[in-house]
Motif scaffolding. Structure first.
Motif, PDB file in Angstrom:
ATOM      1  N   ARG A   1      40.923  11.342  90.819  1.00 53.69           N
ATOM      2  CA  ARG A   1      41.654  10.070  90.715  1.00 53.69           C
ATOM      3  C   ARG A   1      40.783   9.049  90.001  1.00 53.69           C
ATOM      4  O   ARG A   1      39.647   8.807  90.413  1.00 53.69           O
ATOM      5  CB  ARG A   1      41.992   9.549  92.115  1.00 53.69           C
ATOM      6  N   ARG A   2      41.321   8.465  88.953  1.00 52.96           N
ATOM      7  CA  ARG A   2      40.526   7.500  88.190  1.00 52.96           C
ATOM      8  C   ARG A   2      41.383   6.327  87.722  1.00 52.96           C
ATOM      9  O   ARG A   2      42.592   6.462  87.488  1.00 52.96           O
ATOM     10  CB  ARG A   2      39.874   8.164  86.976  1.00 52.96           C
ATOM     11  N   ILE A   3      40.683   5.187  87.557  1.00 42.94           N
ATOM     12  CA  ILE A   3      41.292   3.976  87.018  1.00 42.94           C
ATOM     13  C   ILE A   3      40.447   3.539  85.831  1.00 42.94           C
ATOM     14  O   ILE A   3      39.226   3.361  85.971  1.00 42.94           O
ATOM     15  CB  ILE A   3      41.349   2.861  88.071  1.00 42.94           C
ATOM     16  N   TYR A   4      41.085   3.366  84.680  1.00 43.50           N
ATOM     17  CA  TYR A   4      40.370   2.999  83.463  1.00 43.50           C
ATOM     18  C   TYR A   4      40.789   1.607  82.995  1.00 43.50           C
ATOM     19  O   TYR A   4      41.972   1.260  83.004  1.00 43.50           O
ATOM     20  CB  TYR A   4      40.658   3.991  82.336  1.00 43.50           C
ATOM     21  N   ALA A   5      39.798   0.831  82.569  1.00 37.79           N
ATOM     22  CA  ALA A   5      40.076  -0.447  81.918  1.00 37.79           C
ATOM     23  C   ALA A   5      40.487  -0.204  80.471  1.00 37.79           C
ATOM     24  O   ALA A   5      40.389   0.913  79.951  1.00 37.79           O
ATOM     25  CB  ALA A   5      38.846  -1.346  81.977  1.00 37.79           C
ATOM     26  N   ARG A   6      40.928  -1.265  79.812  1.00 38.06           N
ATOM     27  CA  ARG A   6      41.393  -1.134  78.435  1.00 38.06           C
ATOM     28  C   ARG A   6      40.299  -0.609  77.513  1.00 38.06           C
ATOM     29  O   ARG A   6      40.567   0.067  76.521  1.00 38.06           O
ATOM     30  CB  ARG A   6      41.909  -2.487  77.924  1.00 38.06           C
TER      31      ARG A   6
ATOM     32  N   VAL B   1      43.374   1.242  95.478  1.00 35.40           N
ATOM     33  CA  VAL B   1      44.355   1.770  94.527  1.00 35.40           C
ATOM     34  C   VAL B   1      44.103   3.256  94.280  1.00 35.40           C
ATOM     35  O   VAL B   1      45.033   4.068  94.242  1.00 35.40           O
ATOM     36  CB  VAL B   1      44.309   0.983  93.205  1.00 35.40           C
ATOM     37  N   ALA B   2      42.835   3.634  94.111  1.00 34.09           N
ATOM     38  CA  ALA B   2      42.503   5.038  93.851  1.00 34.09           C
ATOM     39  C   ALA B   2      42.995   5.941  94.974  1.00 34.09           C
ATOM     40  O   ALA B   2      43.493   7.055  94.725  1.00 34.09           O
ATOM     41  CB  ALA B   2      40.997   5.189  93.667  1.00 34.09           C
ATOM     42  N   ALA B   3      42.885   5.471  96.217  1.00 34.03           N
ATOM     43  CA  ALA B   3      43.313   6.285  97.359  1.00 34.03           C
ATOM     44  C   ALA B   3      44.812   6.537  97.355  1.00 34.03           C
ATOM     45  O   ALA B   3      45.281   7.500  97.965  1.00 34.03           O
ATOM     46  CB  ALA B   3      42.899   5.606  98.655  1.00 34.03           C
ATOM     47  N   ALA B   4      45.561   5.687  96.672  1.00 39.75           N
ATOM     48  CA  ALA B   4      47.027   5.820  96.632  1.00 39.75           C
ATOM     49  C   ALA B   4      47.510   6.682  95.470  1.00 39.75           C
ATOM     50  O   ALA B   4      48.720   6.890  95.318  1.00 39.75           O
ATOM     51  CB  ALA B   4      47.676   4.438  96.551  1.00 39.75           C
ATOM     52  N   ILE B   5      46.602   7.197  94.638  1.00 35.91           N
ATOM     53  CA  ILE B   5      47.000   8.067  93.519  1.00 35.91           C
ATOM     54  C   ILE B   5      47.257   9.463  94.094  1.00 35.91           C
ATOM     55  O   ILE B   5      46.347  10.281  94.216  1.00 35.91           O
ATOM     56  CB  ILE B   5      45.914   8.103  92.426  1.00 35.91           C
TER      57      ILE B   5
ATOM     58  N   GLU C   1      61.081   4.678  85.752  1.00 37.73           N
ATOM     59  CA  GLU C   1      61.968   4.163  86.797  1.00 37.73           C
ATOM     60  C   GLU C   1      62.295   5.249  87.824  1.00 37.73           C
ATOM     61  O   GLU C   1      62.349   4.987  89.029  1.00 37.73           O
ATOM     62  CB  GLU C   1      63.246   3.616  86.156  1.00 37.73           C
ATOM     63  N   ALA C   2      62.476   6.468  87.355  1.00 33.25           N
ATOM     64  CA  ALA C   2      62.735   7.572  88.279  1.00 33.25           C
ATOM     65  C   ALA C   2      61.505   7.870  89.124  1.00 33.25           C
ATOM     66  O   ALA C   2      61.609   8.148  90.328  1.00 33.25           O
ATOM     67  CB  ALA C   2      63.160   8.818  87.496  1.00 33.25           C
ATOM     68  N   PHE C   3      60.340   7.801  88.501  1.00 28.57           N
ATOM     69  CA  PHE C   3      59.087   8.066  89.209  1.00 28.57           C
ATOM     70  C   PHE C   3      58.858   7.054  90.331  1.00 28.57           C
ATOM     71  O   PHE C   3      58.350   7.400  91.406  1.00 28.57           O
ATOM     72  CB  PHE C   3      57.931   8.026  88.205  1.00 28.57           C
ATOM     73  N   LEU C   4      59.238   5.796  90.082  1.00 25.30           N
ATOM     74  CA  LEU C   4      59.013   4.737  91.065  1.00 25.30           C
ATOM     75  C   LEU C   4      60.291   4.404  91.853  1.00 25.30           C
ATOM     76  O   LEU C   4      60.354   3.359  92.509  1.00 25.30           O
ATOM     77  CB  LEU C   4      58.499   3.476  90.362  1.00 25.30           C
ATOM     78  N   ALA C   5      61.267   5.311  91.816  1.00 27.82           N
ATOM     79  CA  ALA C   5      62.515   5.057  92.546  1.00 27.82           C
ATOM     80  C   ALA C   5      62.272   5.002  94.050  1.00 27.82           C
ATOM     81  O   ALA C   5      62.918   4.240  94.766  1.00 27.82           O
ATOM     82  CB  ALA C   5      63.546   6.130  92.210  1.00 27.82           C
ATOM     83  N   ARG C   6      61.355   5.821  94.518  1.00 23.99           N
ATOM     84  CA  ARG C   6      60.974   5.712  95.931  1.00 23.99           C
ATOM     85  C   ARG C   6      59.732   4.837  96.033  1.00 23.99           C
ATOM     86  O   ARG C   6      58.877   4.850  95.136  1.00 23.99           O
ATOM     87  CB  ARG C   6      60.708   7.093  96.541  1.00 23.99           C
ATOM     88  N   PRO C   7      59.620   4.071  97.106  1.00 28.77           N
ATOM     89  CA  PRO C   7      58.460   3.178  97.246  1.00 28.77           C
ATOM     90  C   PRO C   7      57.150   3.962  97.234  1.00 28.77           C
ATOM     91  O   PRO C   7      57.034   5.011  97.871  1.00 28.77           O
ATOM     92  CB  PRO C   7      58.698   2.508  98.602  1.00 28.77           C
ATOM     93  N   ARG C   8      56.185   3.445  96.489  1.00 25.31           N
ATOM     94  CA  ARG C   8      54.849   4.042  96.448  1.00 25.31           C
ATOM     95  C   ARG C   8      53.833   2.960  96.778  1.00 25.31           C
ATOM     96  O   ARG C   8      53.851   1.875  96.201  1.00 25.31           O
ATOM     97  CB  ARG C   8      54.544   4.614  95.055  1.00 25.31           C
ATOM     98  N   GLU C   9      52.964   3.276  97.714  1.00 23.00           N
ATOM     99  CA  GLU C   9      51.939   2.307  98.111  1.00 23.00           C
ATOM    100  C   GLU C   9      51.049   1.978  96.917  1.00 23.00           C
ATOM    101  O   GLU C   9      50.591   2.866  96.188  1.00 23.00           O
ATOM    102  CB  GLU C   9      51.088   2.878  99.251  1.00 23.00           C
TER     103      GLU C   9
END
Length: 526
Positions: free
Chosen positions: A241-246, A258-262, A334-342
Motif C-alpha cells: 500500500r502506497r501513497i505518492y505525491a505529485r 489512509v494507507a491502512a484503508a487501502i 463511481e461504481a468503485f465508490l458506490a459502496r462507502p469506503r473508509e
C-alpha cells in the motif's frame, strides 16, 4: 566522496536547468558503482541516513574551533555546513585518502546514532573544504543545490536514453544504490513492478485564461472543484500500500490512516484532505500539520483525520484504465465508490450548460474555500505530463496586501551571501505584527537592491537574521489566509510571494490586521 562533492559544488553554482542536467549526467557517466547510485539517491531524497541534528554539528564545531570566531563567521556566512567546512582544521599528521561515498553511507546506516559525531570528525579530517561541505550537507539532509527529485530522475532518464515516464514508474521498485536501474540503462530489462504498488506519472492541467473560455465547447467538458489539498495517487497491489505525491515521492509514512484503508488492488488519483469536526474538508492549514512528517502521533491522527477525495481511477485490479476516455474512467470510479469506503469518497461533478455557469462557479470558489475549477474533456485519455487541451485549471484570483518588511534572513546556495528570505507584517494598532514569509517573486536585480537596503537599515541581528527598521513595503500576493497560533498576529498566509516592491509607499500606509481578518471571515481561510 570527492567526486560527489564536486558534483554538488557544480550544481549549487549552476543557474540553468540544462546545465544541472548535464552535470548530473557527467557524474552518472564517470562515477563508479555504487557511488553513482548513492549520489543519485542523495539528490532524489531516497537516501535516509538518519540525519545529524544541527545541534550536534554545532557541538562538533565548538570542540574543534574557537566558539566565538565560529559564531561570528556563521553569522556572516549564514550556512552552518559552509562555515564549518571552511573553518575545520585537521590535526597534524592526518594524511589519509578521502573516504569513498559508499564507506560513508554504509557506515552511517550500520552505526548507532551516538557514534555519528566521532565518525563525522574522522571523515572531515580526510577531506578538503569542498568535500567537508558536501559531507555535512549529506549528513544533515539539506543539500539545497537547486535539484528536485524529479529533475534528478529526469537527468537519469536522459543519460540512460530512457523514457522519463517509464523511469518514474520503475523508481518505486528499486532501492539505493539502484543497481537494477543501471542494469536497465546498460541495455538490460526494465525493473519489474512485480508485487510493488508502483507509481504512475500524473496527468496535469494547463492554466485557463478568461479570454480562452468561450473558445471551448461546454458540452465537451466535465467540471469539478479544484480542491484545496494536495494531489496524490493511492495504490494497492498484493498487500503493498502506497501513497505518492505529485512529484512521485512516497509519502505513505505521513498518512498511515489512509494507507491502512487501502483494501483494494488498483490506483486512484485524487486530493488528500483532512476532515473537520463536521466531516467536511478542513482548511489547508489543518492538512499542513500532517505534511512532511516521518512519524505521526496518535494525537495528530485523531485531531487531523486524513482522507482522499477521488476524481480518477487509473487501475482496477490488473486492468490499466488510462487508455480509456475520462467518461469511462469516471463511470468505473463511481461504481468503485458506490459502496462507502473508509477514508475515500467521490469528487462530485458540477453542472455546466453554458460558460456563464462556469464564471459563476469560479466567483463562488473563495467563499466555498476552493482553489478554483477543473475542466476535463470527456474523451481525454490519461497521459503523463501536461498535454495542451484535455484538462484545464481555472484558479481564483490571488489576494494581495501591502505589508512592511520586518526581518530578513540569508538564503541558501547561490543566495547564501544575500538577504533573500523576508518576514513581513501589517499594523495592529501602532504595532507591526508578522503575518508571513516569502523568498520569491523578485528579480536578481531586485535582490541586490533589497540586500543593499537591508544592510543599510539593520537595527538588530539574530544569527543569520537581521531586523530592519520599518520603511520598506511589499505588495504581497497570497492564495488564502487562516488562523495561526504560531504567529503573533494570529494569522498566516498560504503561498505568499512578492508581487511588487513598493519603494514609493510610506510604511505607515501599509494594510492593517483588521483588513486581513475580514478575508478570513469572507472565506479566505482555505
Amino acid at each position: 566522496m570527492q567526486q560527489f562533492a564536486d558534483l554538488l559544488d557544480g550544481l549549487v553554482f549552476m543557474p540553468s536547468r540544462t546545465g544541472k542536467l548535464r552535470l548530473i549526467a557527467h557524474y552518472l557517466e564517470t562515477a563508479p558503482d555504487p557511488d553513482r547510485g548513492y549520489g543519485l539517491a542523495a539528490l532524489t531524497g531516497d537516501l535516509d541516513l538518519g540525519p545529524a541534528k544541527p545541534g550536534a554539528i554545532r557541538a562538533l564545531a565548538e570542540a574543534r574551533c574557537d566558539p566565538t570566531l565560529f559564531y561570528l563567521s556563521y553569522d556572516y556566512v549564514g550556512d552552518l555546513a559552509e562555515t564549518l567546512a571552511l573553518m575545520w582544521r585537521p590535526p597534524p599528521g592526518v594524511n589519509a585518502a578521502p573516504p569513498p561515498l559508499p564507506e560513508v553511507v554504509d557506515t552511517l546506516m550500520a552505526a548507532p546514532r551516538t557514534r555519528t559525531p566521532e565518525l563525522l570528525a574522522g571523515w572531515l579530517d580526510r577531506l578538503d573544504a569542498t568535500g567537508r561541505w558536501a559531507l555535512l550537507k549529506l549528513i544533515t539532509g539539506g543539500l539545497r543545490v537547486g535539484v528536485s527529485a524529479r529533475l534528478a530522475r529526469t537527468a537519469f532518464a536522459q543519460w540512460a536514453g530512457l523514457d522519463l515516464h517509464d523511469v518514474e514508474e520503475a523508481w518505486p521498485c528499486v532501492r539505493p544504490p539502484y543497481a537494477p536501474l543501471f542494469t536497465w540503462a546498460a541495455g538490460g530489462e526494465k525493473p519489474a513492478l512485480a508485487d510493488v504498488a508502483g507509481f504512475r506519472p500524473f496527468m496535469l492541467a494547463n492554466p485557463l485564461e478568461e479570454t480562452d473560455v468561450r473558445q471551448l465547447d461546454p458540452a465537451a467538458y466535465a467540471v469539478e472543484w479544484k480542491w484545496d489539498g494536495i494531489r496524490v495517487q493511492v495504490v494497492g497491489r498484493a498487500g503493498d500500500r502506497r501513497i505518492y505525491a505529485r512529484s512521485g515521492d512516497d509519502i505513505t509514512h505521513s498518512f498511515p490512516d489512509v494507507a491502512a484503508a487501502i483494501d483494494f488492488d488498483g490506483a486512484l488519483d485524487g486530493e488528500l484532505l483532512v476532515r473537520d469536526a463536521d466531516g467536511a474538508p478542513a482548511p489547508f492549514n489543518h492538512l499542513q500539520q500532517r505534511l512532511n512528517r516521518k512519524t505521526v502521533s496518535a494525537a495528530l491522527l485523531r485531531k487531523y483525520p486524513a482522507f482522499v477525495r477521488a476524481y480518477d481511477l487509473l487501475q482496477a485490479g490488473e486492468e490499466d484504465l488510462r487508455p480509456h476516455p475520462f467518461a469511462e474512467r469516471r463511470r468505473r470510479l463511481e461504481a468503485f465508490l458506490a459502496r462507502p469506503r473508509e477514508r475515500f469518497d467521490l469528487s462530485p461533478l458540477l453542472p455546466l450548460t453554458a460558460w456563464d455557469d462556469l464564471g459563476r462557479l469560479r466567483e463562488e470558489a473563495r467563499e466555498r474555500r476552493m482553489e478554483g475549477l477543473m475542466l476535463k474533456r470527456w474523451d481525454s485519455v490519461y497521459v503523463p505530463g501536461r498535454p495542451k487541451g484535455p484538462w484545464f485549471k481555472w484558479k481564483r484570483d490571488p489576494l494581495t496586501v501591502d505589508a512592511v518588511l520586518l526581518y530578513a534572513q540569508r538564503g541558501h546556495g547561490k543566495r547564501s551571501s544575500y538577504y533573500s528570505d523576508y518576514t513581513f507584517g501589517v499594523w495592529r494598532g501602532d504595532e507591526l505584527v508578522p503575518v508571513g514569509k516569502a523568498y520569491f517573486g523578485f528579480t536578481d536585480e531586485d535582490l541586490r537592491q533589497l540586500d543593499k537596503w537591508i544592510r543599510a537599515n539593520t537595527t538588530d541581528r539574530f544569527g543569520p537574521v537581521r531586523q530592519v527598521k520599518p520603511g520598506l513595503v511589499f505588495e504581497v500576493a497570497f492564495d488564502s489566509i487562516h488562523p495561526s497560533p504560531r504567529h503573533k498576529s494570529g494569522l498566516a498566509m498560504r503561498f505568499p510571494r512578492i508581487s511588487r516592491i513598493r519603494w514609493d509607499k510610506p510604511h505607515t500606509e501599509a494594510d492593517r490586521l483588521e483588513t486581513l481578518a475580514t478575508l478570513v471571515e469572507a472565506g479566505g481561510g482555505a
